[in-house]
Write a protein that holds these residues in place. Structure first.
Motif, short mmCIF file in Angstrom:
data_model
loop_
_atom_site.label_atom_id
_atom_site.label_comp_id
_atom_site.label_asym_id
_atom_site.label_seq_id
_atom_site.Cartn_x
_atom_site.Cartn_y
_atom_site.Cartn_z
N SER A 12 57.00 112.47 21.12
CA SER A 12 56.50 111.23 20.56
C SER A 12 56.81 111.28 19.04
O SER A 12 57.12 112.32 18.57
N ARG A 40 47.83 106.53 14.87
CA ARG A 40 47.18 107.43 16.04
C ARG A 40 48.25 108.39 16.46
O ARG A 40 49.47 107.88 16.61
N LYS A 44 52.81 100.07 16.65
CA LYS A 44 51.76 99.96 17.99
C LYS A 44 50.57 100.98 17.83
O LYS A 44 49.78 100.70 18.28
N ARG A 45 51.18 102.05 17.31
CA ARG A 45 49.97 103.37 17.60
C ARG A 45 49.04 103.14 16.31
O ARG A 45 47.87 103.99 16.50
N HIS A 90 55.30 103.03 15.49
CA HIS A 90 54.35 103.47 14.38
C HIS A 90 53.38 102.32 14.45
O HIS A 90 52.19 102.39 14.21
N SER A 97 50.22 111.00 19.42
CA SER A 97 50.16 111.02 20.84
C SER A 97 50.90 112.34 21.14
O SER A 97 51.72 112.80 20.41
N LEU A 104 52.21 104.78 25.62
CA LEU A 104 52.67 105.07 24.23
C LEU A 104 51.69 106.18 23.61
O LEU A 104 52.20 106.85 22.82
N GLU A 105 50.63 106.26 24.01
CA GLU A 105 49.25 107.16 23.36
C GLU A 105 48.69 107.71 24.77
O GLU A 105 48.01 107.28 25.40
#
Length: 163
Positions: free
Chosen positions: A163, A57, A53-54, A51, A59, A74-75
């Motif tokens: 994800s 956003r 890292k994103r 969470h 994915s 990851l995305e």
């Protein structure tokens, strides 16, 4: 008689179950000490890390290499028509193969050929071509996709996971 004569001694060999007590692996484990490689909170820590890292956003999948299972992305966004293909901008553990450049003819004649897409490695003079560079896993060098001129990665040989 001697053993050299080919005659064996008459001692009886017992099976392990008759000659000694069988001990299960559970009986040998010492549960009083904490296991060295076990963390009961690891799933929660991994979820917090992803969470972060994103940055909020969403994915469609987490992509991994099909050969060595290394995380590649990851995305990503799933292709609308080809459900096993994904595109992404931010990747990890990917190596771009500059030595292999693929060119695709993007002229209108392609649409007349029932949408068949043809990669041509030799056509360098055509105005209506799109250039793709090969993308490989940086760990095991398995080809996992291509990168277009806009530096968007198109993955087609990957393992997706939720994800």
């Amino acid at each position: 008689m001697d053993e050299d004569d080919g005659v064996r001694d008459n001692t009886v060999t017992h099976s392990p179950t008759n000659s000694q007590q069988t001990v299960s692996d559970d009986d040998e484990i010492d549960y009083t000490t904490k296991p060295e490689f076990y963390d009961p909170d690891l799933d929660d820590k991994n979820e917090q890390w992803i969470h972060k890292k994103r940055q909020g956003r969403v994915s469609d999948a987490v992509l991994s290499c099909p050969a060595c299972f290394t995380t590649l992305c990851l995305e990503c966004q799933r292709h609308e028509k080809y459900l096993t293909q994904y595109r992404a901008v931010f990747v990890a553990n990917c190596k771009i193969g500059n030595d292999k450049v693929l060119k695709q003819n993007t002229s209108r004649s392609r649409k007349r050929n029932r949408g068949s897409e043809r990669f041509d490695r030799n056509d360098t003079d055509s105005i209506n071509t799109e250039t793709f560079k090969q993308v490989c896993c940086s760990v095991c060098t398995t080809e996992v996709g291509v990168m277009d001129q806009d530096e968007i990665y198109h993955f087609y040989n990957v393992l997706p996971s939720e994800s």
